[in-house]
Scaffold this active site. Sequence first.
Site, short mmCIF file in Angstrom:
data_model
loop_
_atom_site.label_atom_id
_atom_site.label_comp_id
_atom_site.label_asym_id
_atom_site.label_seq_id
_atom_site.Cartn_x
_atom_site.Cartn_y
_atom_site.Cartn_z
N GLU A 1 -18.37 -71.78 -57.63
CA GLU A 1 -17.84 -71.94 -58.99
C GLU A 1 -16.81 -73.09 -58.97
O GLU A 1 -16.06 -73.24 -57.98
CB GLU A 1 -17.14 -70.61 -59.34
CG GLU A 1 -16.45 -70.53 -60.67
CD GLU A 1 -15.72 -69.17 -60.85
OE1 GLU A 1 -15.54 -68.43 -59.84
OE2 GLU A 1 -15.35 -68.85 -61.99
N CYS B 1 -19.34 -65.60 -60.40
CA CYS B 1 -18.23 -64.82 -59.86
C CYS B 1 -18.07 -63.43 -60.49
O CYS B 1 -18.89 -62.57 -60.27
CB CYS B 1 -16.95 -65.65 -59.92
SG CYS B 1 -15.76 -65.12 -58.65
N LYS C 1 -20.32 -68.65 -68.14
CA LYS C 1 -19.84 -67.35 -67.62
C LYS C 1 -19.54 -66.39 -68.76
O LYS C 1 -18.72 -66.69 -69.65
CB LYS C 1 -18.59 -67.61 -66.78
CG LYS C 1 -18.06 -66.42 -65.99
CD LYS C 1 -16.90 -66.88 -65.10
CE LYS C 1 -16.36 -65.79 -64.19
NZ LYS C 1 -15.27 -66.30 -63.32
C1 ACM Z 1 -13.43 -65.16 -60.56
O1 ACM Z 1 -14.21 -64.71 -61.39
N1 ACM Z 1 -13.41 -66.43 -60.24
C2 ACM Z 1 -12.46 -64.28 -59.89
#
Ligand code: ACM
Length: 262
Positions: free
Chosen positions: A38, A141, A108
């Site tokens: 990420e 993530c 995301k």
């Molecule tokens: C995250 O979602 N980068 C902790």
Amino acid sequence: MKVGYIQTSPIFNKKEKNFDQINDLVSEIKADLLVLPELFATGYTFISKKEADSLAEELDGQTAQFLINLSKKTKATIVGGFIEKNKNTLYNSAMIVFGSKVLGVYRKLHLYYKEKLWFSPGNKPPEVYKVNDVNIGIMICFDWIFPETARSLALLGADIITHPANLVLPYCQDAMVTRCLENRVFAITSNRIGEEKRGTDHFKFTGKSQITSYKGEILSSAPEAKEFLDFVDIDVNRARDKNLNEYNNLFEERRINFYKNT
Ligand code: ACM
């Protein structure tokens, strides 16, 4: 097919250095699928929206160009995270690139902690991208803690979930065993290492990037605090059979009429 990850140690706000780090690590590698962390080019711990904005890009920016060059060099489909700017909105996104083309972008859905101050939550459903007959899904993530994300991708037909990450909690690597087992999919979690201390935040990223099989086996596990890359050979057809045994099929037996509020 040969699939893998690169676990890097991004330096905050130093895109060129972060690109160089990856180029040095891959050198002569050839593969089919390669996953990067990420926000691998920018770092993670922003102190203002303005700062995140100054590092954001559209789908034809410097990071897209870097990933296109990396794909051409390695012959691999590449998935990697970046700050996406779209019509003045910032997203924590990951793009998928093959050859000279950006095939798509995932925004995301589940933002962690202060990400909510800089980014807007993803505004479109997860998608699966078909490359050379392999179905590739993307989540980022913290999406791991919402099992619906992996489930949605698996129901869309993903064989492999690519999972760029900047993990700070210690649970995800174990949880991915369950995510893979319950969906019978492969997953590639590409995490970063190192620390960032900025503003009032101090994050230590957990490394241990991981490739997990459709049976929940850990096929590769990176060290906790070292730049690292690894590749394994997998047969994606295994992820297309959702039968656990001759009586149990993980998708057909879902009792959706009885699952309230999902
Ligand atoms: C995250 O979602 N980068 C902790």
